[in-house]
Design a protein around this motif. Structure first.
Motif, mmCIF file in Angstrom:
data_model
loop_
_atom_site.group_PDB
_atom_site.id
_atom_site.type_symbol
_atom_site.label_atom_id
_atom_site.label_comp_id
_atom_site.label_asym_id
_atom_site.label_seq_id
_atom_site.Cartn_x
_atom_site.Cartn_y
_atom_site.Cartn_z
ATOM 1 N N ARG A 22 0.672 -1.251 -0.007
ATOM 2 C CA ARG A 22 0.036 -0.039 0.000
ATOM 3 C C ARG A 22 0.808 1.259 0.036
ATOM 4 O O ARG A 22 0.559 2.260 -0.472
ATOM 5 N N GLN A 142 -1.060 -12.329 6.922
ATOM 6 C CA GLN A 142 -0.283 -11.251 6.736
ATOM 7 C C GLN A 142 -0.011 -11.120 5.232
ATOM 8 O O GLN A 142 -0.216 -9.765 4.595
ATOM 9 N N VAL A 145 -3.263 -10.670 2.940
ATOM 10 C CA VAL A 145 -3.764 -9.164 3.080
ATOM 11 C C VAL A 145 -2.982 -8.017 2.593
ATOM 12 O O VAL A 145 -3.549 -6.992 2.044
ATOM 13 N N ASN A 146 -1.805 -7.970 2.566
ATOM 14 C CA ASN A 146 -0.814 -6.944 2.360
ATOM 15 C C ASN A 146 -0.637 -6.889 0.716
ATOM 16 O O ASN A 146 -0.376 -5.841 0.307
ATOM 17 N N LEU B 867 -7.550 -4.068 7.501
ATOM 18 C CA LEU B 867 -6.882 -5.321 7.843
ATOM 19 C C LEU B 867 -5.415 -5.279 7.713
ATOM 20 O O LEU B 867 -4.614 -5.924 8.637
ATOM 21 N N CYS B 868 -4.986 -4.863 6.767
ATOM 22 C CA CYS B 868 -3.556 -4.306 6.531
ATOM 23 C C CYS B 868 -2.954 -3.855 7.781
ATOM 24 O O CYS B 868 -1.949 -4.282 8.027
ATOM 25 N N VAL B 869 -3.312 -2.673 7.799
ATOM 26 C CA VAL B 869 -3.003 -1.809 9.035
ATOM 27 C C VAL B 869 -2.933 -2.538 10.271
ATOM 28 O O VAL B 869 -2.015 -2.747 11.087
ATOM 29 N N VAL B 871 -2.895 -6.076 10.815
ATOM 30 C CA VAL B 871 -1.975 -7.121 10.928
ATOM 31 C C VAL B 871 -0.599 -6.813 10.622
ATOM 32 O O VAL B 871 0.288 -7.228 10.943
ATOM 33 N N GLY B 872 -0.457 -5.486 10.197
ATOM 34 C CA GLY B 872 0.916 -4.966 9.889
ATOM 35 C C GLY B 872 1.696 -5.641 8.656
ATOM 36 O O GLY B 872 1.097 -6.327 8.014
ATOM 37 N N GLU B 916 -13.137 -11.359 10.291
ATOM 38 C CA GLU B 916 -12.010 -11.058 10.578
ATOM 39 C C GLU B 916 -11.612 -9.759 11.286
ATOM 40 O O GLU B 916 -10.879 -9.763 12.347
ATOM 41 N N LEU B 972 -15.805 -18.287 12.455
ATOM 42 C CA LEU B 972 -14.575 -18.040 12.259
ATOM 43 C C LEU B 972 -13.838 -17.277 13.451
ATOM 44 O O LEU B 972 -12.737 -17.383 13.844
ATOM 45 N N SER B 975 -11.889 -19.756 15.552
ATOM 46 C CA SER B 975 -10.813 -20.621 14.869
ATOM 47 C C SER B 975 -9.678 -20.394 15.804
ATOM 48 O O SER B 975 -9.377 -19.544 16.493
ATOM 49 N N LYS B 976 -8.543 -21.292 15.481
ATOM 50 C CA LYS B 976 -7.398 -21.049 16.391
ATOM 51 C C LYS B 976 -6.703 -19.932 15.992
ATOM 52 O O LYS B 976 -6.217 -19.466 17.025
ATOM 53 N N LYS B 977 -6.640 -19.580 14.791
ATOM 54 C CA LYS B 977 -5.795 -18.458 14.466
ATOM 55 C C LYS B 977 -6.573 -17.052 14.968
ATOM 56 O O LYS B 977 -5.691 -16.417 15.778
ATOM 57 N N ASN B 978 -7.647 -17.010 14.900
ATOM 58 C CA ASN B 978 -8.435 -15.879 15.745
ATOM 59 C C ASN B 978 -8.324 -15.845 16.860
ATOM 60 O O ASN B 978 -8.267 -14.579 17.779
ATOM 61 N N TYR B 981 -5.024 -14.356 18.476
ATOM 62 C CA TYR B 981 -4.885 -13.093 18.796
ATOM 63 C C TYR B 981 -5.097 -12.682 20.234
ATOM 64 O O TYR B 981 -4.558 -11.453 20.705
#
Lengths: 283, 1066
Positions: A22, A142, A145-146, B867-869, B871-872, B916, B972, B975-978, B981
């Protein structure tokens, strides 16, 4: 928005080795403020895909895959929260989503002791919750999404954009009272190749008779236009006669060279339409 | 013909158009012994020893022209020969000798070398200087009779010769010394040469012949007449002929353009014949789809490049074509491709010069606007001058494949595929037979509509004739291709080959077709295409018994077709037949002796013709345009004149000449005894005394209504049945693992009975629609009785057609459609689960929706950004503005409510992304910025019910519950992933998670039990022990809270209390 070949080349030049993040997109917009964002994004995406196609093989050698996988393992061992995969992809100039796929495939191969099916991998990329390893799941997510050129999200956006423009075009046709047969109806009738819309009664656009209209929610650059000509437009011509292609995000002006032969390019819905028996737009 | 080369040798080099000697135009063969044509380079002695031709000619001539002394003919031949010899010797250029017609020369043989360096002015021909008028007059008469009685192999070749004489240029030296007619008269006795030694004599002779042949000439195109009318020699030698020519020119309307606009199009895809159901397998269908595209790709490549010198068809396209053939063989698709090939051939090449020169031949709209239609025609004429070849090639060019035809010929050659050729031959024969059966509607003089009808019929005839000629040429090309040799086989005819080939049957029995056409008086349609077919014979074929008969019959037709305006056949019809036959007799591979040998085995010419309704020969179908289109070489005559008189101009007018057609009477069939037959006869009788358009209308209506009826039944009754079948199948296929084929059979049998309804409905349809159509199409004034009879006949015929088809095919149709539907059903992913789509389809935009919500793609994009921001990796200070996010969710709600631009994949993606987002929000991964308030931000402040995150979650609950049309994958969240967090979560995050869980149940997005089981299975996973403790505690609280709070109504208030409880406990 039509671009001359020179204008296009200038943009493509700039895009040389820009990473699909981005941040890069922001820079691109600053550099070419006069171009529309969607046009820039479309060109960016196409250029990036060309670059990836060129280097695809390089990243898929057994050695490369092994190196990436080991670097991933070492990276997450040190810090699982760091963007290990994403950084790796950027470092070696490869699309993050594709890097995620390589590492995921390698991971599953080790875990299952068998080569995983493509559908399974795609499904995991779409929904990383299915990935058995929590850390890898986060890393993969990650990446997807990116990534702004590849990956399930981008695919979906492209699909949605295409659909939206088809709907827009349909609205315009209805508004102009031009009756048409849409692709799904044509498929039902058993046509083997089908443009988005076939006009039941042909019209003349800018003096050229057209029988069909194809909507393309992308920028028409040389390589994509050649591919479309080969796979679609000429095939439509072969079956239905001359037609119109609308590249909603513009195209390289010089590509509009088949008008006489029956492929017309526009970047918007045409205004100069002449219908049978009466003129809709005053010439 | 020889004179032509002599003449050419003497032409000025400065001339723009280089005339071409006729003899050299048939370089692949030795020349024909034609009436006037003795090869220049041969000595008379050599000629006489060459063969039996003169004797043969004499025999023919004696039998048919007893009034003329045969000696004088031979005398004339000899004189002409001598004349030519002399001319040749006078020619200064040695190149003239190289015209040895006995030696095959290349078609590209250049004639420019034969032009003499010297340039003479055209000698002024003077009538006063003509010598031996009497003899010349006699010769002219004799010669004209031969032309008139068709005793020459090609009348136009003779006319060409006459025009050469007319335009000949004597050398000035010869002329000056020969000025006294008396001297010439005396010299004549010394040698016969002098008759044609002077230009004056040549012109005199030519003008006399032209006078005798005025009728033929007056039927030629206007430009030619104009040149003749303006010819100074004619006006000075014969003022009367000049006057007649002027009149003929002024009244002529026969403008001819060899450049018909021809816009090239593709053969359109017709689902009825081209869709999947017409192919045996998916593979065959897919392969053909590709072949179609490859074919056009090759065509375009050829269009672009074939005129470039370095481009070579075989080298560039050869291997592609053969690869295509291999694919076609593998899937047995040859016949289908052959049909496409044949259709494209007709579409591109039926124009006069082998199809348009370019793809966009129709006038550009801009050009039209600029010039106006009047000037456009001038532009067209100008264009014609550029495009149509202007060089003189003589009136007998060998067969060729001009323009686009070249592509098709080269394609066949490069393909070299036996299968393809066979199927192409089949396809060509089929189309030829179909077109050859063309019937025209008889013309009725009584009403005023004849003109229009006549024009339509003429157009139909023209199209059919041109297509036939094209197809026949290609048929002949393929049929004789294997036997083709560059030149005539040396030595004796290979007997063995003859014996064997005599055993084989021709693909298309053209002899039979020819006989039929003569009997039915349809030769005007048949002969021109048979000529095209025969023009491609190999050198041996004409000697085969079969083709001997064909040629013999054609020769008889030629002899008997004496040109005169009679009732049997229009002049131009005859002229066309004579022109094409004459041309055929000059084709290299047609043996020269053919014309001069009478074959005893020849069958008697069938004179007992049958006057049938299908007769075409009476109808004046040929006009000059068609004549010149079929025989472009006729314009050689004009070119010859034009090159003599350069730069003549002048405007002309004219009126439209109407050609009144003559109608042949149709014969009503004889009455028979049976009642049914009587009815049929009555029907025929009914039509007999009505205008022919009535019958055409009724037949047309019956045909269309019948066809529409079947379509209607398919779209209504059959479609309904298929829908019911679908429902039945859907139920049954779910029951157990059934045999699909058996199930299909069962369901279909059930439906067949109802299929019988089709006949009843079909009858109703025809009864309703037939009369409507008839009424609209017939004149208002038609009497009620006639109208009702016409209606009932139309209904009867339509019903017969429709019900006949339906009763035979309805069961098969139902089965096919049901099977197709069933296959589709099985292919749908997720079947037989009741699809998510079904739920989705019911949704609609809210009333009054303006469809101006943001596009779904835009929303996915924006949420992707968040989402981008979240998850970095993030840049320093990168945050998501709370208000903006709130606003984003508001817009998302709008987007989801408007259904116009939504598609299932986009909506599912949005659902997934928002879930998400919720997970990221509760685990505090989204760096929210609260604007000014953010400075005061403190954990205490953010806790409790005013926590901004809970506000966002509330928005999400509402969107999930109210706005989504698809099911939201809220599970979801577990879910294990979420859940992962939350591993480092503090109390606040646990509070928010509990808030989320309550929200889910309150909005009926998940049941309490579902959440409980999700939480339980989470506890089983290998988490850090502290985290498992937290999870268990959460689970406990959730269960207890939920049980206690059940009767309460406000979920959010309750949640605040319960969170407090959890906090105190921890």
């Amino acid at each position: 928005m039509k671009l001359s070949k020179a204008q296009y080349d200038e943009i493509a030049q700039f895009l040389g080795h820009v990473q699909p993040t981005r941040q890069s997109l922001r820079k691109l917009k600053e550099k070419f403020p006069s171009q529309s964002q969607s046009t820039l994004l479309s060109i960016f995406s196409q250029e990036y895909q060309k670059q990836i196609k060129r280097t695809h093989a390089k990243h898929h050698t057994a050695e490369a895959i092994e190196t990436y996988y080991q670097r991933y393992l070492n990276g997450v061992m040190k810090n699982a929260a760091a963007p290990v995969l994403l950084d790796l992809a950027n470092e070696v100039d490869f699309a993050p989503s594709l890097m995620a796929r390589i590492v995921l495939e390698r991971f599953l191969q080790e875990k299952e002791q068998a080569i995983p099916s493509k559908t399974l991998i795609s499904s995991m990329l779409r929904d990383p919750s299915q990935i058995p390893d929590g850390v890898l799941a986060n890393q993969v997510y990650q990446c997807t999404v990116n990534d702004c050129c590849y990956g399930p999200l981008v695919d979906c956006i492209k699909h949605a954009v295409g659909h939206e423009h088809e709907v827009l075009l349909r609205e315009m046709l209805l508004e102009k009272n031009l009756s048409f047969i849409a692709e799904d109806q044509l498929r039902a009738k058993g046509y083997d190749k089908t443009p988005d819309f076939i006009l039941e009664v042909p019209v003349a656009v800018e003096g050229h008779i057209i029988h069909w209209i194809e909507s393309k929610a992308s920028f028409g650059d040389e390589s994509s236009h050649q591919a479309y000509l080969q796979d679609q437009f000429w095939s439509y011509w072969n079956r239905f006669g001359p037609g119109l292609v609308i590249y909603w995000y513009g195209f390289i002006e010089e590509l509009d060279c088949h008008r006489e032969r029956g492929i017309l390019l526009k970047d918007c819905f045409p205004t100069d339409i002449v219908t049978l028996r009466h003129s809709m737009a005053q010439r | 013909m020889g004179a032509a080369s002599g003449w050419a040798n003497r032409s000025k080099p400065s001339r723009r158009i280089n005339p071409t000697p006729v003899s050299a135009e048939r370089p692949l063969s030795k020349p024909k012994t034609c009436f006037t044509s003795t090869p220049v380079s041969r000595s008379p002695a050599a000629h006489w020893s060459a063969g039996s031709s003169p004797e043969a000619f004499a025999a023919v001539q004696e039998g048919n022209l007893s009034s003329v002394m045969s000696n004088s003919l031979q005398e004339e031949r000899e004189m002409l020969k001598k004349e030519r010899c002399k001319l040749l010797h006078q020619a200064s250029s040695p190149a003239g000798i190289s015209f040895d017609p006995g030696t095959p020369t290349k078609p590209s043989y250049t004639r420019s070398a034969s032009l003499p360096a010297e340039s003479h002015l055209v000698t002024c021909a003077n009538p006063a200087k003509v010598s031996c008028k009497k003899q010349l007059e006699c010769l002219a008469q004799l010669y004209s009779s031969c032309i008139a009685e068709n005793l020459v192999p090609n009348i136009f070749l003779e006319l060409f010769f006459v025009l050469q004489l007319l335009t000949s240029k004597g050398t000035s030296t010869a002329e000056d010394g020969d000025s006294d007619p008396e001297i010439s008269e005396r010299n004549r006795d010394v040698s016969g040469r002098q008759h044609f030694e002077s230009v004056h004599n040549c012109v005199y002779f030519a003008v006399r012949v032209l006078d005798y042949q005025f009728e033929i000439i007056s039927h030629l195109e206007k430009g030619m007449l104009k040149l003749l009318a303006e010819n100074e020699r004619i006006s000075s030698f014969s003022p009367t002929l000049h006057k007649r020519l002027r009149q003929a020119y002024e009244s002529s309307t026969a403008k001819v353009s060899l450049l018909l606009p021809c816009s090239v199009q593709s053969v359109s895809f017709q689902p009825e014949t081209d869709n999947r159901s017409n192919f045996p397998s998916d593979r065959a269908f897919q392969v053909f789809k590709k072949q179609r595209d490859i074919f056009y790709e090759l065509l375009r490549e050829w269009e672009d490049n074939h005129e470039k010198t370095v481009w070579d068809f075989e080298r560039v396209l050869g291997s592609k074509i053969r690869a295509m053939m291999a694919h076609l063989s593998a899937t047995c698709n040859h016949s289908r491709f052959a049909r496409l090939f044949q259709k494209q051939l007709i579409q591109m090449c039926k124009g006069p010069i082998g199809g348009g020169a370019s793809w966009g031949d129709t006038p550009d709209q801009d050009v039209l606007n600029m010039l106006g239609s009047d000037n456009l025609s001038r532009l067209k004429r100008l264009q014609e001058r550029f495009v149509v070849p202007q060089s003189i090639r003589g009136p007998c060019p060998p067969p060729s494949f001009p323009g686009c035809q070249q592509f098709f010929r080269d394609f066949i050659l490069s393909a070299g595929s036996y299968q393809f050729n066979q199927h192409l031959v089949d396809s060509l024969c089929l189309k030829i037979l179909e077109l050859n059966g063309l019937t025209l509607v008889e013309h009725d003089h009584s009403d005023g509509e004849t003109d229009m009808e006549e024009q339509d019929e003429k157009k139909r005839f023209t199209v059919a004739l041109l297509s036939l000629r094209l197809l026949a040429k290609f048929l002949g090309f393929i049929v004789f291709l294997p036997y083709r040799t560059a030149e005539q086989p040396a030595g004796d005819m290979p007997d063995s080959a003859l014996v064997l080939r005599n055993q084989t049957l021709p693909v298309l029995d053209i002899l039979k077709l020819l006989r039929q056409s003569i009997r039915d008086q349809r030769s005007i349609l048949t002969i021109p295409w048979i000529v095209e077919y025969l023009s491609l014979v190999d050198h041996v074929a004409p000697f085969l018994d079969y083709y001997r008969k064909v040629f013999g019959l054609l020769l008889q037709v030629y002899r008997l077709m004496v040109l005169s305006e009679d009732k049997e056949m229009s002049f131009l019809n005859k002229l066309l037949i004579l022109a094409v036959l004459g041309w055929l007799f000059q084709v290299p591979s047609v043996p020269e002796e053919l014309f001069f040998t009478t074959d005893d085995r020849q069958e008697r010419f069938v004179m007992d013709t049958v006057t049938s309704a299908q007769a075409l020969d009476f109808v004046p179908l040929v006009d000059q345009q068609l004549l010149y289109t079929c025989c472009p070489y006729l314009s050689e005559l004009r070119k010859l004149l034009a090159s003599f008189v350069a730069g003549s101009g002048g405007k002309n007018g004219g009126f439209i000449r109407k050609i009144t057609p003559t109608a042949a009477e149709s014969l009503a069939p004889k009455a028979s005894v049976t009642q049914q037959k009587l009815q049929v006869d009555l029907e025929q009788a009914f039509f007999h005394n009505q205008p022919p358009s009535l019958r055409r209308t009724v037949e047309f209506v019956a045909e269309r209504v019948g066809s529409n009826c079947v379509k209607h039944i398919k779209a209504t009754l059959v479609a309904d049945l298929v829908q019911r079948a679908e429902a039945m199948l859907q139920d049954k296929v779910k029951e157990e693992d059934v045999n699909h084929d058996k199930l299909l059979e069962e369901v279909c049998t059930h439906l067949y009975e109802e299929g019988a309804q089709a006949l009843i409905k079909g009858r109703e349809f025809c009864k309703k629609k037939g009369p409507e159509a008839v009424r609209v199409l017939l004149p208002e004034e038609t009497s009620a009785a006639v109208l009702s009879s016409a209606e009932s006949i139309a209904v009867e015929l339509a019903t017969e057609k429709a019900c006949g088809w339906l009763s035979a095919n309805i069961a098969a149709l139902i089965k096919r459609e049901v099977k197709a539907t069933f296959n589709r059903m099985l292919k749908v992913p997720g079947f037989p689960l009741p699809g998510v789509d079904a739920v989705e389809l019911r949704r609609d935009c809210p009333p009054g929706c303006q469809h101006c919500a943001p596009f779904p793609s835009q929303m996915i994009n924006e949420i992707k950004y968040v989402l981008c921001v979240a998850v970095g990796p993030r840049e320093e200070g990168e945050v998501v503005d709370y208000v903006w996010l709130e606003c984003l969710l508001g817009r998302l709600s709008q987007t989801l409510r408007c259904r116009k631009f939504m598609c299932p994949t986009a909506e599912q993606q949005l659902a997934k992304c928002t879930v998400e987002l919720a997970s990221l929000l509760v685990s505090d991964r989204v760096p929210l910025s609260l604007g000014i308030k953010s400075s005061e931000k403190s954990p205490e402040r953010l806790r409790g019910k005013n926590d901004p995150t809970s506000g966002l979650l509330k928005l999400l609950f509402s969107i999930w519950k109210e706005d989504f049309g698809t099911s939201v994958p809220v599970q979801l969240i577990f879910s294990k992933k979420n859940v992962g967090y939350l591993t480092e979560a503090k109390q606040r995050e646990w509070d928010l998670f509990l808030f989320l869980l309550h929200g889910l149940t309150e909005h009926e997005l998940m049941r309490t039990s579902e959440i409980q089981s999700c939480l339980h299975s989470l506890e089983e996973l290998p988490w850090p022990s502290d985290f498992v403790k937290d999870l268990k505690r959460l689970s406990r609280v959730f269960v207890s809270e939920h049980q206690i709070e059940k009767p309460r109504t406000n979920p959010c208030e309750l949640t605040r209390q319960s969170l407090a409880t959890v906090t105190t406990q921890s």
